[in-house]
Each structure stands twice: as C-alpha cells, then as structure tokens.
Design an enzyme around this catalytic site. Structure first.
Site, PDB file in Angstrom:
ATOM      1  N   GLU A  73      32.476  52.128  45.748  1.00 35.57           N
ATOM      2  CA  GLU A  73      33.731  52.286  45.015  1.00 35.57           C
ATOM      3  C   GLU A  73      33.428  52.663  43.568  1.00 35.57           C
ATOM      4  O   GLU A  73      33.254  51.775  42.716  1.00 35.57           O
ATOM      5  CB  GLU A  73      34.508  50.968  45.011  1.00 35.57           C
ATOM      6  N   HIS A 112      33.730  43.077  43.960  1.00 36.83           N
ATOM      7  CA  HIS A 112      34.661  44.151  43.571  1.00 36.83           C
ATOM      8  C   HIS A 112      34.557  44.387  42.063  1.00 36.83           C
ATOM      9  O   HIS A 112      34.420  43.442  41.291  1.00 36.83           O
ATOM     10  CB  HIS A 112      36.095  43.768  43.967  1.00 36.83           C
TER      11      HIS A 112
HETATM   12  P1  PGA Z   1      42.671  51.944  44.937  1.00 37.54           P
HETATM   13  O1  PGA Z   1      41.783  50.620  44.964  1.00 37.54           O
HETATM   14  O2  PGA Z   1      42.782  52.436  46.355  1.00 37.54           O
HETATM   15  O3  PGA Z   1      44.004  51.504  44.382  1.00 37.54           O
HETATM   16  O4  PGA Z   1      41.983  52.929  44.068  1.00 37.54           O
HETATM   17  C1  PGA Z   1      40.670  50.536  45.799  1.00 37.54           C
HETATM   18  C2  PGA Z   1      40.013  49.195  45.644  1.00 37.54           C
HETATM   19  O5  PGA Z   1      40.074  48.619  44.543  1.00 37.54           O
HETATM   20  O6  PGA Z   1      39.431  48.659  46.593  1.00 37.54           O
END
Ligand code: PGA
Length: 243
Positions: free
Chosen positions: A163, A93
C-alpha cells in the site's frame, strides 16, 4: 478469471444501523457472501458479522501486542478476536504507523501474537511519496519486509499488502508496471527468506470499481485491500465480482 481475495478496510467508520444493514446485504448476495471476501470492521461491530454466520470472512483492523487476557486497559487480544471468528488481522497499516507511531518492535509483537494464535496477518508495507521520489523505495520496502525474518513465531500463512502511502485515500494509483515491480520484489524476498510459508500479495490504495480490473491484471497479484470504496455497498459489490 482466477478468484481474488477482496479485503474491505472500513477504518473508523460505521454506525450500528449501517453496519447491520450492510452486513445483511452482503450476507444475502452470493457475489459478496464469498469466502474470498473479507471485511475488516471496527472491533465494536465484529459481533454483528460473527452472528450472521455468513460465508464472507471477518478481519480486525489491528490487534494488541499483548497475548491472551490481562491488565492491559483498552486492548483487544488475538484470543478475544478469535471469539468473534476473526480470521485475519491487518497489521502495520500506514495510518497506524504514522498516527500512532507504531514501530517495528511493536509490529513484531503484534505479528507474533497473531501468528501464534492462528489468525492470519495482513501485513501492510508501503513507501511515502518522498521515498518514491528519492528512488530508494525498493530498499525502503525491503527494510519493512525484513521484520518478517526477525519474528519469534513460525510463519505458515501470511498476507502482505503493498500500500504505497501516496496512493492511500488520494485517488492516485500506481501504474501496472509500478505495482508489478513491487509484487516481484516481495515474491523474491519471500522465496529467499520464507520458502515454506504460504504468502499472498495484495495491492491497496485508491482501489475502485473502475480500476479494479486493470489492477488485478498485474502478474501474481492475489487481490486487493479496499478502503474508501468499501464503504459504498454498490461499489464494493461491484469490486467483489472479482472475488
Ligand atoms: P483507500 O484505502 O482505498 O481509501 O485508498 C486503502 C487502505 O487504507 O487500505
């Protein structure tokens, strides 16, 4: 409507009371009590979820680079996570890459340990705003994906979450075309390099009950990874209507 995988990333949030309450609500509602709903809880609370024996699945937000048991103070291994019926582990992440300086070498060990113990990694990739602005984001993402070809572990099943760092927790969401471009990039990469693996691609970053339907219209998107919006029971339940 095809079923999608909806993964909640609770990050460093929750109290025993809220966790127990939310899990009971999710376990009792057939929308959320689905094997296509995955809850990534803080490790401390995994037992609440595993004790419920619900249909939703459990994920960890990280895993140790060390395997099994041993003198590794503070670490939680994949084998320990299996004790709590953890099916998936988030690895790489952006918050861990940035705040904890997680390198490719470290992430490779975490991926190997997870794959070798039968937990399915949810491997996160994503570019920062400056990389997107430079126009070199495809090369950047391919370099992050390249790690998957250098592992000492067979990959049978893997989830890749795109992401973009600029979309995580910011309320900014890429357009459908922007997401589609990266999903295509990931799919063509895995077809070439990991043709036998079962790979799903998720999108994550500011997903809400309002924008979920549009995001899921992107071709070949298998689901979403949801941070902030997964902490509100009503909103997450609405998102799970797509699971
Ligand atoms: P968010 O986070 O939906 O708050 O943007 C997504 C994530 O970090 O997986």
């Amino acid at each position: 409507m095809t079923k999608k995988l909806i993964v909640a990333n609770w990050k460093m949030n929750g109290t025993s009371e809220k966790v127990e309450n939310d899990l009971n609500v999710y376990g009792a509602n057939q929308i959320t009590n689905s094997p296509n709903v995955v809850l990534a809880l803080p490790n401390l609370y995994l037992h609440h979820a595993s004790n419920l024996n619900a249909n939703f699945k459990i994920a960890s937000q990280d895993v140790s680079q060390f395997l099994g048991y041993g003198a590794y103070t503070g670490e939680i291994s994949s084998r320990m996570l299996l004790d709590f019926k953890v099916k998936y582990a988030i690895i790489g992440h952006s918050e861990r890459r940035q705040n904890l300086d997680e390198s490719d070498i470290l992430l490779a060990k975490k991926l190997e340990n997870t794959l070798n113990s039968g937990i399915i990694p949810i491997f996160c990739i994503g570019e920062e705003q400056s990389v997107r602005d430079s126009g070199k984001y495809m090369e950047f993402l391919l370099a992050q994906l390249g790690l998957l070809t250098r592992l000492n572990a067979g990959i049978e099943e893997l989830i890749i979450a795109y992401e973009p760092v600029w979309a995580v927790g910011t309320g900014k969401v890429p357009t459908g075309e922007q997401i589609a471009e990266i999903v295509e990039l990931i799919n063509s990469f895995v077809q070439k390099t990991l043709p036998r693996a079962k790979i799903l691609v998720l999108y994550g970053g500011s997903v809400t009950a309002k924008n979920i339907a549009e995001i899921l219209q992107v071709a070949d998107i298998a689901g979403v990874l949801v941070g902030g919006a997964s902490l509100r029971v009503d909103e997450f339940t609405a998102i799970c209507a797509h699971a």
